[in-house]
Design an enzyme around this catalytic site. Structure first.
Site, short mmCIF file in Angstrom:
data_model
loop_
_atom_site.label_atom_id
_atom_site.label_comp_id
_atom_site.label_asym_id
_atom_site.label_seq_id
_atom_site.Cartn_x
_atom_site.Cartn_y
_atom_site.Cartn_z
N LYS A 37 11.12 2.63 -6.92
CA LYS A 37 10.68 1.14 -6.59
C LYS A 37 9.49 0.67 -6.67
O LYS A 37 8.60 1.19 -5.81
CB LYS A 37 12.07 0.40 -6.21
CG LYS A 37 12.09 -0.95 -6.20
CD LYS A 37 13.11 -1.50 -5.32
CE LYS A 37 12.51 -3.18 -4.37
NZ LYS A 37 13.04 -4.16 -3.05
N LYS B 237 4.67 -2.00 -2.92
CA LYS B 237 3.40 -2.31 -2.56
C LYS B 237 2.75 -1.04 -1.79
O LYS B 237 1.08 -0.42 -1.79
CB LYS B 237 3.11 -3.14 -1.51
CG LYS B 237 3.18 -4.22 -2.04
CD LYS B 237 3.68 -5.52 -0.57
CE LYS B 237 4.66 -6.47 -0.25
NZ LYS B 237 5.41 -7.22 -1.77
N LYS C 233 10.87 1.07 12.10
CA LYS C 233 9.67 0.02 12.44
C LYS C 233 9.40 0.17 13.70
O LYS C 233 7.78 0.47 14.08
CB LYS C 233 9.66 -1.43 12.82
CG LYS C 233 9.50 -1.84 11.28
CD LYS C 233 9.79 -3.48 11.60
CE LYS C 233 9.53 -3.78 9.62
NZ LYS C 233 9.29 -6.00 9.62
#
Ligand code: TRP
Length: 335
Positions: free
Chosen positions: A199, A202, A117
């Site tokens: 997977k 989004k 991040k």
């Protein structure tokens, strides 16, 4: 006489993206009914964690309510489970401060999610992002949690939570229950429709079905789903050689309530086109009531408010007990 057995407690923290996916539904949400009778479950929408990256205030509020509405619409019963917003239970922030003082810089520096991040938001590497796992540890430890359902990406955070709990208990005696990861009995991993080796996520919206997608978008995504490049062109469950077909079969099986053998028979002699269309339609029908109920709930602000207020009150009651014990142990004067 029948003996009352204390149910094990499950705690789950959910990011308020408001944008849950078919993967979330099949992998987790649809199992609520199974979990709620066997366990004592808390679901916290972690709006304070969400703040570690910059948010638009109006959108954050909307996303929080949308996430809660989707949970309720998917079958989570607020009388049997505690569902609430993290920021409405002040004990989370209070315990997080104390646990900060029991966590080492070096431990936090090793967290791979922090490194990822920080690289992604290089202009905003704030202290909250750094201590994110400590707030998560507080979430879990406040409720004397037995089990935490987590994906691979949160395993390191749960390990740190256990280390913090053990360290604290080592100094002050058994204050916190040391939680274990919860591995679902019926594990379902739904893959991306256009890249069945990864997977459903989004970050790749064309391969991802969102629970609130419009029917025409759902049908389009399934129509374009990758099947397989094998020459057989038949619907057969073989995840190793036909991962795309296997993924669609898993989705169809759970949406239409059919076994793999039934699905193979149903599409025997037909091509992939008819199969993909059928999967799309089954998913549209499965999600229709969830979407409609979500919209109905979102329009009923008074009801939503009654649910999250009651949730926060129940959570706060449990959290308060743990926090008072902690205050006493570390030498703070309890309120
Ligand atoms: N960090 C988790 C995630 O990104 C969310 C979370 C916050 C959580 N607190 C938690 C998950 C406590 C489990 C338990 O998915």
């Amino acid at each position: 006489m029948e003996q009352q057995v204390q149910k094990k407690r499950i705690f789950s923290g959910i990011q308020p993206t408001g944008n849950l996916t078919l993967g979330n539904y099949i992998g987790a949400l649809r199992n609520f009914n199974l979990l709620q009778d066997e366990y004592d479950c808390l679901y916290s929408i972690v709006d304070m964690h969400a703040m570690t990256v910059r948010q638009n205030p109006a959108e954050l509020r909307k996303a929080c309510l949308r996430t809660m509405s989707i949970f309720l619409a998917s079958g989570l019963d607020p009388r049997k489970n505690i569902i609430y917003f993290q920021s409405q239970v002040p004990q989370h922030a209070e315990l997080a401060w104390i646990l900060n003082c029991f966590t080492y810089m070096g431990e936090l520096q090793r967290m791979t999610q922090f490194k990822d991040k920080a690289a992604k938001h290089a202009d905003n590497i704030n202290a909250g992002l750094f201590t994110y796992p400590v707030l998560m540890a507080a979430d879990i430890l406040l409720y004397q949690t037995d089990l935490v359902p987590i994906g691979e990406d949160q395993r390191q955070h749960l390990e740190l939570c256990r280390d913090i709990a053990n360290r604290f208990n080592g100094v002050y005696g058994d204050v916190f229950k040391v939680p274990e990861p919860y591995i679902a009995k019926v594990g379902a991993r739904i893959m991306s429709l256009n890249a069945p080796e990864s997977k459903m996520s989004k970050s790749s919206p064309e391969g991802c079905v969102f629970l609130l997608d419009r029917p025409e978008d759902i049908l389009r995504k399934f129509k374009r789903a990758i099947t397989d490049s094998d020459t057989e062109r038949c619907v057969r469950y073989d995840p190793e050689h036909k991962p795309g077909v296997a993924n669609l079969m898993q989705i169809y099986g759970s949406a239409a309530g059919k076994t793999y053998a039934e699905i193979e028979r149903e599409f025997d002699g037909q091509g992939y086109g008819a199969f993909k269309a059928a999967v799309g339609e089954a998913v549209v029908e499965k999600l229709r009531p969830i979407r409609e109920e979500t919209e109905r709930l979102l329009a009923d602000k008074a009801y939503l408010e009654s649910v999250y207020r009651a949730g926060a009150e129940k959570a706060s009651y449990i959290a308060g007990k743990t926090l008072r014990k902690v205050y006493k142990k570390v030498g703070l004067l309890a309120k």
